[in-house]
Design a protein around this motif. Structure first.
Motif, short mmCIF file in Angstrom:
data_model
loop_
_atom_site.label_atom_id
_atom_site.label_comp_id
_atom_site.label_asym_id
_atom_site.label_seq_id
_atom_site.Cartn_x
_atom_site.Cartn_y
_atom_site.Cartn_z
N GLY A 1 0.78 -1.07 0.18
CA GLY A 1 -0.09 -0.06 0.13
C GLY A 1 0.77 1.41 0.03
N VAL A 2 0.20 2.45 -0.07
CA VAL A 2 1.01 3.75 -0.13
C VAL A 2 1.07 4.50 1.22
CG1 VAL A 2 0.46 4.12 -2.50
CG2 VAL A 2 -1.21 4.94 -1.03
N ASN A 3 1.75 5.17 1.22
CA ASN A 3 2.05 5.98 2.83
C ASN A 3 1.11 6.97 2.99
OD1 ASN A 3 5.33 5.04 1.98
ND2 ASN A 3 4.44 4.44 3.76
N VAL A 4 0.71 7.86 1.98
CA VAL A 4 -0.14 9.00 1.96
C VAL A 4 -0.76 9.07 0.71
CG1 VAL A 4 0.05 11.55 1.97
CG2 VAL A 4 1.82 10.27 3.15
N ILE A 5 -2.23 9.53 0.85
CA ILE A 5 -3.22 9.57 -0.03
C ILE A 5 -3.69 11.18 0.01
CG2 ILE A 5 -5.44 8.77 -1.04
CD1 ILE A 5 -4.86 5.98 0.25
N LEU A 6 -3.70 11.71 -1.07
CA LEU A 6 -4.37 13.22 -1.26
C LEU A 6 -5.48 12.79 -2.07
CD1 LEU A 6 -4.08 16.13 -0.68
CD2 LEU A 6 -3.05 16.37 -2.81
N ASP A 7 -6.68 13.00 -1.26
CA ASP A 7 -7.99 12.87 -1.87
C ASP A 7 -8.93 13.94 -2.14
OD1 ASP A 7 -10.15 11.40 -2.99
OD2 ASP A 7 -11.02 11.10 -1.19
N MET A 8 -9.40 14.28 -3.26
CA MET A 8 -10.39 15.44 -3.28
C MET A 8 -11.65 14.86 -3.99
SD MET A 8 -8.63 17.01 -6.84
CE MET A 8 -7.02 16.75 -6.07
N ASP B 1 -13.58 4.48 1.70
CA ASP B 1 -13.33 3.09 2.21
C ASP B 1 -12.12 2.38 1.22
OD1 ASP B 1 -13.90 0.98 3.91
OD2 ASP B 1 -14.64 -0.09 2.22
N ARG B 2 -12.05 2.88 -0.14
CA ARG B 2 -11.03 2.05 -0.93
C ARG B 2 -9.73 2.99 -0.47
NH1 ARG B 2 -13.59 3.49 -6.72
NH2 ARG B 2 -11.79 2.06 -7.26
N ASN B 3 -9.84 4.06 -0.09
CA ASN B 3 -8.34 4.58 0.57
C ASN B 3 -7.99 3.97 1.43
OD1 ASN B 3 -8.43 6.73 -1.64
ND2 ASN B 3 -9.53 7.98 -0.24
N TYR B 4 -8.81 3.34 2.43
CA TYR B 4 -8.29 2.60 3.65
C TYR B 4 -7.66 1.40 3.00
CZ TYR B 4 -11.24 6.04 6.73
OH TYR B 4 -11.45 7.06 7.08
N GLU B 5 -8.31 0.93 1.85
CA GLU B 5 -7.58 -0.57 1.59
C GLU B 5 -6.57 -0.27 0.95
OE1 GLU B 5 -9.39 -4.36 -0.72
OE2 GLU B 5 -10.44 -2.44 -0.84
N ALA B 6 -6.20 0.91 0.32
CA ALA B 6 -4.98 1.17 -0.49
C ALA B 6 -4.01 1.53 0.14
CB ALA B 6 -5.32 1.98 -1.73
N ALA B 7 -4.15 1.91 1.58
CA ALA B 7 -3.35 2.73 2.24
C ALA B 7 -2.27 1.53 3.08
CB ALA B 7 -3.80 3.29 3.30
N ALA B 8 -0.99 1.80 3.32
CA ALA B 8 -0.06 1.28 3.90
C ALA B 8 -0.29 1.11 5.42
CB ALA B 8 1.34 1.49 3.66
N LEU B 9 0.15 0.51 6.23
CA LEU B 9 0.20 0.49 7.83
C LEU B 9 0.90 1.73 8.08
CD1 LEU B 9 1.95 -2.96 8.70
CD2 LEU B 9 -0.56 -2.19 9.11
N LYS C 1 -4.88 -1.01 10.45
CA LYS C 1 -3.77 -0.32 9.63
C LYS C 1 -3.22 0.75 10.67
CE LYS C 1 -4.55 -1.71 5.05
NZ LYS C 1 -4.71 -1.41 3.74
N ARG C 2 -3.78 1.30 11.49
CA ARG C 2 -3.29 2.31 12.29
C ARG C 2 -3.22 3.80 11.46
NH1 ARG C 2 0.54 -1.67 13.54
NH2 ARG C 2 2.02 -0.54 12.18
N LEU C 3 -4.43 3.54 10.47
CA LEU C 3 -4.47 4.83 9.85
C LEU C 3 -4.70 6.13 10.59
CD1 LEU C 3 -6.38 3.11 6.99
CD2 LEU C 3 -3.81 3.33 7.17
#
Length: 333
Positions: A215-222, A229-237, A262-264
């Motif tokens: 997964g990815v460390n940071v997500i910038l979402d607009m 919910d999909r961002n949560y799935e794509a995010a790294a620990l 995941k400690r998001l």
């Protein structure tokens, strides 16, 4: 400098509605207050919040101009009491709380930055809103570090093209979503390692594949909506999701068990209502860390189209069509 007139041409929102409610009006030229400068505007950037304000869903903060326009570039023509940094004739670009769609705008001196060496006013007007937003949300709030990965939704937008360039310049791996093959190609030319056509691919599946399941460390979402919910799935620990808009809707179901396991961290912000001191602190960091990259042309705003001030309605049509890549700017000169 030319004598400052009493009246100026400005673009007003005569009523909430479509692009054609943007009408030229004659307005009083603003006077710079304590700590402020008056800018003879040569170009003004067009942004999504301008569209929202035109529709009546994003009113200006208390004390701000009712005119749209959150960024402008031009020459300093007057200096208010207590303002010390700028001199008459200086070329500046500035973040404004409103009023950029006009021939003159008053801003606090700390929210202005020098026009980077070799930049036109139209290029300089494309900088403040996106660079302030990306710097605060990706690097300050999101804490992106060299060696980490960033997923940017809407990579071909002004925000997206800025985030791709800045993150890759500072040593991060960038992934992005966009809505066409042309937009994806533009994102990859700017430095994205992989651009995902969200109309044809599932970004969660692609992110899992290219990161080997990490997964990815940071997500910038607009986008918001079902992207949450999909961002949560794509995010790294220990991933960080930063929300800057909700174009897909402000409400959505989400699996909070995934957030806990995941400690998001999921945070968000809006820039326009923040005070001048907060914005001034961002400006200082940008000038120290980012403006040298602009001066060397290692990064630059991606320019889409330029419209005359009196045709601001056409600029809003262009933005709402969704075909633009990069920044839309008004020529005020």
């Amino acid at each position: 400098m030319d004598k400052i007139p009493e009246k100026m041409t400005a673009i007003a929102i005569v009523e909430p509605g479509g692009p054609l409610v943007l009408k030229p009006e004659r307005r009083d030229v603003p006077k710079p207050g304590n700590g402020e400068i008056l800018i003879r505007v040569r170009a003004a950037g067009v942004n999504r919040p301008d569209v929202a304000q035109r529709k009546g869903t994003y009113p200006p903060p208390p004390g701000a101009s009712d005119l749209p326009g959150l960024e402008a570039a031009g020459e300093v023509v007057a200096v208010g009491s207590g303002a010390k940094r700028w001199r008459i004739g200086d070329a500046v670009t500035a973040l404004t709380p409103g009023g950029g769609y006009a021939e003159y705008v008053a801003v606090h001196e700390s929210n202005a930055l020098p026009v980077p060496h070799g930049f036109t006013f139209t290029e300089a007007a494309a900088l403040p809103e996106t660079f302030f937003t990306v710097w605060h949300n990706v690097f300050q709030r999101g804490g992106l570090q060299p060696g980490e990965s960033l997923l940017v939704h809407g990579g071909s937008s002004g925000i997206g093209t800025t985030a791709i360039q800045l993150a890759s310049s500072f040593g991060s791996t960038v992934f992005t979503t966009a809505g066409s093959a042309d937009k994806c190609g533009a994102c990859e030319k700017l430095g994205a390692s992989r651009a995902i056509n969200y109309r044809e691919e599932d970004f969660v599946a692609v992110i899992k594949e290219v990161t080997e399941g990490k997964g990815v460390n940071v997500i910038l979402d607009m986008v918001g909506g079902d992207y949450v919910d999909r961002n949560y799935e794509a995010a790294a620990l220990d991933g960080r999701i930063v929300q800057i808009a909700t174009l897909g809707g402000p409400k959505a179901p989400a699996n909070f068990a995934r957030l806990m396991v995941k400690r998001l961290s999921h945070t968000g912000s809006t820039l326009r209502p923040r005070d001048v001191a907060f914005k001034g602190q961002i400006a200082a960091e940008l000038e120290a860390k980012v403006w040298p990259l602009l001066a060397d042309r290692r990064i630059a705003p991606v320019m889409d189209m330029i419209f005359p001030l009196k045709e601001a309605w056409r600029a809003h049509e262009r933005m709402e069509e969704g075909d633009h890549i990069g920044k839309i700017v008004l020529d005020v000169a």
